[in-house]
Motif scaffolding. Structure first.
Motif, PDB file in Angstrom:
ATOM      1  N   TYR A   1      -9.703   3.543   1.047  1.00 42.59           N
ATOM      2  CA  TYR A   1     -10.024   2.124   1.266  1.00 42.59           C
ATOM      3  C   TYR A   1     -10.702   2.056   2.617  1.00 42.59           C
ATOM      4  O   TYR A   1     -10.028   2.177   3.636  1.00 42.59           O
TER       5      TYR A   1
ATOM      6  N   VAL B   1      -9.368   4.300   5.375  1.00 43.95           N
ATOM      7  CA  VAL B   1      -8.038   4.829   5.058  1.00 43.95           C
ATOM      8  C   VAL B   1      -8.097   5.744   3.842  1.00 43.95           C
ATOM      9  O   VAL B   1      -8.447   5.316   2.749  1.00 43.95           O
TER      10      VAL B   1
ATOM     11  N   ALA C   1      -6.302   7.002   1.171  1.00 48.82           N
ATOM     12  CA  ALA C   1      -5.015   6.725   0.519  1.00 48.82           C
ATOM     13  C   ALA C   1      -4.586   7.895  -0.368  1.00 48.82           C
ATOM     14  O   ALA C   1      -3.396   8.179  -0.496  1.00 48.82           O
TER      15      ALA C   1
ATOM     16  N   PRO D   1       7.053   8.888   1.392  1.00 47.24           N
ATOM     17  CA  PRO D   1       7.356   7.807   2.334  1.00 47.24           C
ATOM     18  C   PRO D   1       6.453   6.595   2.102  1.00 47.24           C
ATOM     19  O   PRO D   1       5.457   6.689   1.385  1.00 47.24           O
ATOM     20  N   ASN D   2       6.784   5.485   2.741  1.00 45.61           N
ATOM     21  CA  ASN D   2       5.965   4.274   2.632  1.00 45.61           C
ATOM     22  C   ASN D   2       4.527   4.561   3.029  1.00 45.61           C
ATOM     23  O   ASN D   2       4.292   5.254   4.019  1.00 45.61           O
ATOM     24  N   GLY D   3       3.617   4.052   2.244  1.00 47.46           N
ATOM     25  CA  GLY D   3       2.206   4.199   2.587  1.00 47.46           C
ATOM     26  C   GLY D   3       1.648   5.581   2.305  1.00 47.46           C
ATOM     27  O   GLY D   3       0.544   5.910   2.735  1.00 47.46           O
ATOM     28  N   SER D   4       2.385   6.408   1.544  1.00 46.54           N
ATOM     29  CA  SER D   4       1.903   7.772   1.305  1.00 46.54           C
ATOM     30  C   SER D   4       0.898   7.832   0.157  1.00 46.54           C
ATOM     31  O   SER D   4       0.338   8.888  -0.113  1.00 46.54           O
ATOM     32  N   GLY D   5       0.672   6.700  -0.527  1.00 47.66           N
ATOM     33  CA  GLY D   5      -0.378   6.662  -1.552  1.00 47.66           C
ATOM     34  C   GLY D   5       0.116   6.713  -2.990  1.00 47.66           C
ATOM     35  O   GLY D   5      -0.670   6.989  -3.914  1.00 47.66           O
ATOM     36  N   LYS D   6       1.379   6.402  -3.209  1.00 47.45           N
ATOM     37  CA  LYS D   6       1.937   6.466  -4.569  1.00 47.45           C
ATOM     38  C   LYS D   6       1.349   5.387  -5.468  1.00 47.45           C
ATOM     39  O   LYS D   6       0.849   5.672  -6.566  1.00 47.45           O
ATOM     40  N   THR D   7       1.395   4.142  -4.985  1.00 43.22           N
ATOM     41  CA  THR D   7       0.857   3.041  -5.790  1.00 43.22           C
ATOM     42  C   THR D   7      -0.646   3.229  -6.007  1.00 43.22           C
ATOM     43  O   THR D   7      -1.174   2.956  -7.087  1.00 43.22           O
TER      44      THR D   7
ATOM     45  N   GLN E   1       4.575  -3.008  -8.692  1.00 44.67           N
ATOM     46  CA  GLN E   1       5.579  -2.917  -7.627  1.00 44.67           C
ATOM     47  C   GLN E   1       6.098  -4.313  -7.259  1.00 44.67           C
ATOM     48  O   GLN E   1       7.289  -4.500  -7.047  1.00 44.67           O
TER      49      GLN E   1
ATOM     50  N   GLU F   1       8.608   1.734  -8.719  1.00 43.40           N
ATOM     51  CA  GLU F   1       9.883   1.383  -8.095  1.00 43.40           C
ATOM     52  C   GLU F   1      10.740   0.450  -8.965  1.00 43.40           C
ATOM     53  O   GLU F   1      11.012  -0.683  -8.579  1.00 43.40           O
TER      54      GLU F   1
ATOM     55  N   HIS G   1      11.945   5.208  -4.640  1.00 45.99           N
ATOM     56  CA  HIS G   1      12.340   5.461  -3.258  1.00 45.99           C
ATOM     57  C   HIS G   1      13.762   5.991  -3.187  1.00 45.99           C
ATOM     58  O   HIS G   1      14.125   6.717  -2.268  1.00 45.99           O
TER      59      HIS G   1
END
Ligand SMILES: Nc1ncnc2c1ncn2[C@@H]1O[C@H](COP(=O)(O)OP(=O)(O)OP(=O)(O)O)[C@@H](O)[C@H]1O
Ligand SMILES: [Mg+2]
Lengths: 349, 247
Positions: B14, B17, B19, B38-44, B86, B171, B204
């Protein structure tokens, strides 16, 4: 309730049939009321049920008027020569030519307007929210301008159709009233069924969350095109009937009248209640009555009064009459309270 | 065992970034695959790429052997590859039963069938699945009035109603009352074993995913950090570090 319903509908039907005899002085106004009802009900199919607020449905009304007229004339004469001579007076139509021309014209108006909606939908359904509204408005304005520069269909002069056969004009008034009434009743019966189908549930899903509907694999574009095309079919027929009723019509003020009827149908729906079966009908009746009263008693101020009504509806009364009723009397709308009260807790294991 | 989803060298950024960078993963047909990080690691972001929510920068994504990376969301959903969101997405003004009925698989429906009314069997199926996720009593309530956790359950039931081949869950236990999580794990496993739906789950909660998945992928900073069985992942020092570093 179940026994009352057929009685209610029968009484309503009897009233619709009797209305022009109960109020013989208002036959033309009653016919106009049907135009409002048909345009409001069809506008709500996309605006209320599907979440696509079109400001351009008047395009189908205008196109329907022209298509019905051109087809009706063409079965007897050359359209270019007819419009060039500006008119009805010179060219005679036999009764058969008149009615056959009208019948074919109305069918063509419905079918071709549905086709126009399909093509236009491909271009415009990529737009969302206000952009769709402005896009459709633009299409209607452009269509009006296009037609008013097209000499073959009479240009800015418009078209003068043959007058209704016979000398008694009351017969014509009755004929057009009933033609509108039949169209409106058929539309109502259709929508009453249509809104119970899976298809209608799908367009409601598009209204409530189109992205979710797409993620669930609904054929969103196809459903939107079909819905708008059905609406356009009925609007086209209503426009076609109007042309024959008016005898003479011209492109910008009558056929593609974006600021009058084009806006009024939206106001009717907002007034009565979006996304309901009866809201558009009740709204159309209310609006038409207010409009006729202001035209008669507030001459010179009628536009101000009507404008004020529109502003008040849009600002303070967005859910309309039906929306307000649904809040005050939810049980009338089949809302059920479940066995167990809605506790805030999580579901039981 | 066949690979039902094959992601090969997929990158997505993006603006500046990154992702997802050069991600390759496989989802086995009929199994439960986990995706952690972890949060923001690009899963979504990876889920969004698979379901066609946005175009990817490079790489290839195959579903049942067919390249889908250029297809739009609806086409992919109609292949039977479905996702939940999510943030949960339901039709808030409708009640739970209506939400379920709208979620019927329209891909299996002709236009003529769409122009019919829902049958008794459709209603029964909707209520049965609402019962399955524990929302039977609330079925006539406006779904927007449900708690976040209940909305997640409703969205899960809606996905089941759609009869997908593969379901991507973002999640599923987030916001669910901790005392109910075991029940949900059980239902997810049953959706897999009884309905035969392949599951690919972002999670998570370590305990949850270790308990369910046959194979787990771990992302960090948009890159694939590790892959393996739950025990392998649990013992992987890089995964432990990534999680400890992030928390
Ligand atoms: N639409 C977007 N526009 C710009 N940046 C985005 C967008 N979506 C995600 N990102 C960025 O991409 C990176 C990965 O985000 P992503 O949502 O995929 O992470 P995640 O692993 O799902 O995190 P979480 O566990 O918080 O859900 C983050 O840095 C995020 O800020
Ligand atoms: Mg995420």
């Amino acid at each position: 309730m179940t026994i009352l319903r057929p009685i209610f509908y029968l009484a309503l039907l009897a009233f619709i049939i009797a209305a022009p005899f109960i109020a013989p002085d208002f036959r033309t106004q009653l016919a106009t009321l049907w135009i409002f009802i048909i345009l409001s009900m069809t506008w709500d199919m996309t605006g209320g049920q599907m979440g696509y607020n079109s400001l351009g449905n008047i395009l189908f009304y205008g196109a329907g008027m022209y298509i019905a007229a051109v087809v009706g004339i063409s079965i007897a004469y050359n359209v270019g020569e007819y419009t060039n001579a500006a008119g009805g007076g010179i060219y005679k139509f036999t009764d058969t030519q008149y009615f056959l021309g009208m019948a074919l014209g109305l069918i063509a108006a419905g079918v071709l307007c549905a086709g126009i909606a399909w093509v236009l939908g491909y271009l415009l359904f990529g737009l969302r929210g206000p952009y769709f509204a402005i896009g459709t408005l633009g299409a209607a304005i452009a269509a009006g301008e296009l037609v008013s520069n097209w000499e073959w269909v009479g240009g800015g002069q418009g078209i003068a159709l043959p007058v209704f056969p016979g000398d008694d004009y009351e017969n014509a008034k009755l004929f057009f009233y009933y033609l509108f009434a039949v169209t409106g009743v058929v539309l109502f019966i259709f929508l009453r069924w249509f809104y119970t189908t899976r298809f209608a549930a799908a367009i409601n899903a598009i209204r409530d969350d189109e992205e979710k509907a797409e993620a669930m694999g609904l054929h969103t574009l196809r459903y939107k095109l079909i819905t708008w095309s059905i609406a356009a079919f009925f609007v086209g027929i209503a426009g076609g009937i109007s042309g024959y009723q008016l005898i003479h019509f011209e492109p910008l003020e009558t056929a593609f009248q974006t600021i009058n009827l084009g806006i009024f149908m939206v106001v009717c729906v907002l007034l009565g209640g979006k996304g309901t079966l009866w809201g558009p009908i009740i709204g159309a009746i209310l609006f038409h009555v207010v409009k006729e009263v202001t035209w008669n008693y507030l001459l010179g101020w009628q536009w101000v009064a009507l404008g004020a009504l529109i502003v008040i509806t849009v600002v303070y009364f967005q859910d309309g009459l039906m929306g307000w009723l649904a809040r005050v009397k939810p049980e009338w709308f089949g809302e059920r309270v479940t066995e167990k009260p809605a506790l805030a807790g999580e579901p039981a294991e | 065992m066949t690979k039902i989803i094959e992601v090969n060298g997929v990158s997505k950024s993006y603006g500046g970034v990154k992702a997802n960078t050069d991600i390759s993963i496989e989802v086995e047909k009929g199994g439960i695959t986990g995706l952690i990080g972890p949060n923001g690691s690009g899963k979504t972001t990876l889920f969004n790429s698979i379901v066609g929510y946005h175009p990817i920068d490079s790489g290839s994504i195959k579903f049942e052997g067919q390249e889908i990376s250029k297809k739009p969301v609806q086409d992919i959903a109609r292949l039977g590859l479905l996702r939940t969101f999510q943030q949960t997405r339901i039709y808030g003004d409708m009640n739970c039963v209506e939400n379920m009925l709208i979620s019927m698989p329209h891909r299996k429906m002709t236009i003529r069938e769409a122009f019919t009314t829902n049958t008794r069997a459709d209603h029964d199926r909707a209520e049965h699945l609402l019962d399955f996720v524990g929302l039977y009593e609330k079925r006539f309530l406006r779904s927007g009035s449900l708690s976040f956790g209940q909305q997640k359950l409703l969205e899960f039931a809606m996905a089941l109603m759609n009869e997908p081949t593969v379901l991507l869950l973002d999640e599923p236990t987030a916001g669910i009352n901790p005392t109910l999580i075991n029940g949900l794990i059980d239902r997810l496993k049953r959706a897999n074993s009884e309905f035969g739906i392949t599951l690919f789950i972002i999670e998570h909660n370590m305990r949850v995913i270790m308990n369910m998945a046959d194979r787990i992928y771990c992302l960090a900073h948009g890159e694939l950090l590790a892959a393996g069985s739950p025990t392998e992942i649990q013992g992987d020092q890089r995964v432990v570090d990534a999680y400890l570093g992030a928390h």
